[in-house]
Design a protein around this motif. Structure first.
Motif, mmCIF file in Angstrom:
data_model
loop_
_atom_site.group_PDB
_atom_site.id
_atom_site.type_symbol
_atom_site.label_atom_id
_atom_site.label_comp_id
_atom_site.label_asym_id
_atom_site.label_seq_id
_atom_site.Cartn_x
_atom_site.Cartn_y
_atom_site.Cartn_z
ATOM 1 N N ALA A 124 0.871 -1.183 0.000
ATOM 2 C CA ALA A 124 0.000 0.000 0.000
ATOM 3 C C ALA A 124 0.907 1.232 0.000
ATOM 4 O O ALA A 124 1.646 1.453 -0.949
ATOM 5 N N ALA A 125 0.900 1.999 1.077
ATOM 6 C CA ALA A 125 1.704 3.222 1.137
ATOM 7 C C ALA A 125 3.204 2.952 1.088
ATOM 8 O O ALA A 125 3.988 3.856 0.772
ATOM 9 N N SER A 126 3.612 1.745 1.401
ATOM 10 C CA SER A 126 5.029 1.407 1.301
ATOM 11 C C SER A 126 5.563 1.614 -0.114
ATOM 12 O O SER A 126 6.754 1.854 -0.314
ATOM 13 N N ALA A 127 4.681 1.525 -1.104
ATOM 14 C CA ALA A 127 5.101 1.776 -2.482
ATOM 15 C C ALA A 127 5.638 3.193 -2.632
ATOM 16 O O ALA A 127 6.606 3.432 -3.363
ATOM 17 N N SER A 128 5.030 4.148 -1.935
ATOM 18 C CA SER A 128 5.517 5.537 -1.975
ATOM 19 C C SER A 128 6.928 5.626 -1.426
ATOM 20 O O SER A 128 7.792 6.321 -1.975
ATOM 21 N N ALA A 129 7.165 4.928 -0.313
ATOM 22 C CA ALA A 129 8.493 4.963 0.294
ATOM 23 C C ALA A 129 9.539 4.396 -0.652
ATOM 24 O O ALA A 129 10.663 4.924 -0.759
ATOM 25 N N MET A 130 9.201 3.326 -1.352
ATOM 26 C CA MET A 130 10.157 2.728 -2.283
ATOM 27 C C MET A 130 10.458 3.666 -3.436
ATOM 28 O O MET A 130 11.626 3.896 -3.783
ATOM 29 N N VAL A 131 9.423 4.223 -4.046
ATOM 30 C CA VAL A 131 9.636 5.138 -5.170
ATOM 31 C C VAL A 131 10.423 6.364 -4.724
ATOM 32 O O VAL A 131 11.326 6.840 -5.424
ATOM 33 N N MET A 132 10.116 6.877 -3.535
ATOM 34 C CA MET A 132 10.850 8.026 -3.014
ATOM 35 C C MET A 132 12.330 7.703 -2.858
ATOM 36 O O MET A 132 13.208 8.510 -3.208
ATOM 37 N N GLY A 133 12.639 6.504 -2.363
ATOM 38 C CA GLY A 133 14.027 6.104 -2.205
ATOM 39 C C GLY A 133 14.760 6.019 -3.530
ATOM 40 O O GLY A 133 15.906 6.470 -3.648
ATOM 41 N N TYR A 134 14.110 5.455 -4.537
ATOM 42 C CA TYR A 134 14.744 5.337 -5.852
ATOM 43 C C TYR A 134 14.922 6.700 -6.501
ATOM 44 O O TYR A 134 15.907 6.930 -7.206
ATOM 45 N N ARG A 135 13.996 7.610 -6.269
ATOM 46 C CA ARG A 135 14.156 8.965 -6.803
ATOM 47 C C ARG A 135 15.282 9.709 -6.092
ATOM 48 O O ARG A 135 16.120 10.361 -6.725
ATOM 49 N N ASP A 136 15.331 9.613 -4.772
ATOM 50 C CA ASP A 136 16.258 10.443 -4.001
ATOM 51 C C ASP A 136 17.664 9.870 -3.940
ATOM 52 O O ASP A 136 18.605 10.600 -3.615
ATOM 53 N N TYR A 137 17.834 8.596 -4.232
ATOM 54 C CA TYR A 137 19.162 7.999 -4.169
ATOM 55 C C TYR A 137 20.124 8.718 -5.114
ATOM 56 O O TYR A 137 21.297 8.902 -4.799
ATOM 57 N N ASP A 138 19.632 9.113 -6.272
ATOM 58 C CA ASP A 138 20.451 9.862 -7.231
ATOM 59 C C ASP A 138 19.523 10.789 -8.004
ATOM 60 O O ASP A 138 18.835 10.364 -8.929
ATOM 61 N N ARG A 139 19.527 12.046 -7.623
ATOM 62 C CA ARG A 139 18.631 13.024 -8.233
ATOM 63 C C ARG A 139 19.017 13.353 -9.678
ATOM 64 O O ARG A 139 18.257 14.014 -10.381
ATOM 65 N N ASP A 140 20.212 12.918 -10.114
ATOM 66 C CA ASP A 140 20.599 13.149 -11.504
ATOM 67 C C ASP A 140 19.919 12.178 -12.463
ATOM 68 O O ASP A 140 19.932 12.388 -13.675
ATOM 69 N N VAL A 141 19.351 11.109 -11.919
ATOM 70 C CA VAL A 141 18.571 10.181 -12.746
ATOM 71 C C VAL A 141 17.214 10.811 -13.039
ATOM 72 O O VAL A 141 16.549 11.324 -12.140
ATOM 73 N N LYS A 142 16.814 10.778 -14.305
ATOM 74 C CA LYS A 142 15.552 11.402 -14.712
ATOM 75 C C LYS A 142 14.399 10.407 -14.529
ATOM 76 O O LYS A 142 13.880 9.857 -15.506
#
Length: 458
Positions: A124-142
């Motif tokens: 459920a909401a854990s999906a948001s946490a995962m996507v946030m982690g993948y986005r924030d791990y490297d902000r240079d990734v589009k």
């Protein structure tokens, strides 16, 4: 100029190959798709061709280098309308803990947007946490969008989409339901090869319909990047002075592990590549100047290969007569005295090397390697260092001739090395896979050595 995108996964098994194939097949009804695969995988690349009708190209920084990746993408992407690049492993999983060579790394190298595939089963909401982690791990990734896999119901999807778009501000482009009928069968080296999947076209059509039903394809096209500089694709390697030679390429259900860009490199050097089936043909063509036997699954077809005694004899006689032959992995196994499968059944093979290839339950060597060339051979002069990979569930029992390669892992225990690259007359057989796109000089050497060994002028 083609637009392009990268399809990444949160981890191996998240569904990036399923999503990539479905998107390729669905978009191919409207656009010419040019597919790519990050990493050294042969099997996924073969599925790409079935999905969209065009050959796939491998983008691997170890095998062909960063300039090679940019050059190959720059050459091939403009040949179509949309370039779809399937990632490797998890989005940030590369050759080491710096993510070098990962899906994210290649996306930045090519300045391409990324669509992330997430296994959302039981989430459920854990999906948001995962996507946030993948986005924030490297902000240079589009990171431009998310596709959710193995979703339990449309209601489940709506809840996930609401969470992710509210919490992260990244578009959720759609989902794939938790439906086993769209899963592709696997075995010890990954997916069952496309050659062997008799229901593949029906399977891909079903998967394509699933993508059209549940994923916003217009949004995917909108995401695709339009900023690639095609000047990066310049490469001038064509050798115009060589007469045309014919090189047989073992191509059938048993042997089909080749890099398309590598085969095209031979053609750039002046060779005509002629498909030969070691399973079905009775003998080698009489007018070939050389033979390339790639990897594959000879162990699956060992009985049929062994029963084709006229081809075994033809290959053996040709090598004894001095034909230039280069064999990788499965090709090495085919040239041994015999091949023993996991059940212990032994099948006679060509017998150029008086040893036995024996299947093993576990991987014997796996990963990227460097091969130092110790002695001159049909492919290379001594002193070269070739970048490649090994990935096999077999080992050689018996005494082989002196090795012309010293092989070691690129990462990890780099002090450990082992012999490989076995020469008999004008035949070289090895477990090491290479991509000739990175080594055009090797294709040139093979061609010129073919000509001289056959008494032809260069």
């Amino acid at each position: 100029m083609a637009c392009g995108m990268v399809i990444a996964g949160t981890n191996s098994g998240a569904g990036k190959t399923t999503a990539s194939l479905g998107i390729m097949r669905a978009l191919s009804e409207m656009y010419k798709i040019i597919p790519f695969k990050i990493g050294p995988d042969y099997i996924d690349a073969a599925y790409h061709r079935w999905a969209c009708g065009n050959f796939s190209y491998n983008l691997d920084v170890h095998m062909i280098g960063e300039d090679g990746v940019k050059c190959l993408y720059g050459q091939k992407a403009p040949l179509g309308d949309v370039a779809v690049v399937e990632g490797v492993m998890g989005m940030y999983d590369g050759m080491d803990d710096s993510s070098y060579g990962s899906t994210a790394y290649i996306s930045k190298l090519l300045n391409l947007p990324v669509i992330l595939v997430l296994d959302a089963s039981s989430m459920a909401a854990s999906a948001s946490a995962m996507v946030m982690g993948y986005r924030d791990y490297d902000r240079d990734v589009k990171l431009a969008g998310v596709i959710l896999n193995r979703v339990g119901s449309h209601k489940h999807y709506e809840s996930l989409k609401r969470c992710i778009e509210r919490d992260i501000g990244i578009s959720v482009l759609g989902y794939l339901p938790n439906d086993p009928s769209v899963m592709i069968p696997e075995r010890h080296l990954g997916l069952v090869p496309a050659f062997e999947n008799s229901e593949l076209d029906e399977h891909l059509s079903r998967l394509s319909q699933c993508i059209k039903d549940y994923v916003d394809l217009n949004a995917i096209i909108d995401i695709a990047d339009m900023s690639w500089d095609k000047q990066e694709g310049n490469r001038h390697v064509r050798a115009t002075d060589y007469p045309l030679v014919k090189i047989g390429v073992a191509w059938d259900e048993a042997f089909n592990f080749y890099y398309k860009a590598g085969l095209e490199t031979f053609e750039e050097m002046g060779a005509r590549m002629v498909p030969v089936s070691l399973l079905h043909d009775k003998a080698l063509p009489g007018d070939i100047d050389g033979l390339y036997i790639g990897g594959g699954f000879p162990e699956i077809f060992a009985a049929k290969l062994s029963q084709n005694t006229s081809m075994l004899r033809s290959v053996r006689d040709a090598i004894e007569d001095g034909l230039a032959v280069y064999a990788e992995c499965g090709g090495l196994m085919y040239l041994c005295r015999s091949l023993t499968d996991l059940s212990g059944q032994r099948f006679p093979m060509v017998g150029i090397y008086d040893v036995e290839a024996v299947m093993t339950k576990g991987l014997k060597h796996f990963g990227y390697v460097e091969a130092e060339v110790l002695t001159d051979n049909i492919l290379s002069e001594a002193g070269n260092v070739l970048k490649g990979h090994e990935f096999h569930h077999s080992e050689i029992k018996g005494t082989l001739p002196n090795a012309c390669y010293s092989v070691k892992k690129t990462k990890g225990d780099s002090d450990k090395s082992w012999p490989c690259g076995y020469v008999y007359k004008n035949c070289l057989a090895t477990y090491v896979h290479i991509d000739f796109f990175a080594h055009p000089e090797l294709a040139r050497h093979f061609i010129t050595q073919n000509l001289s060994s056959r008494g032809k002028s260069v």
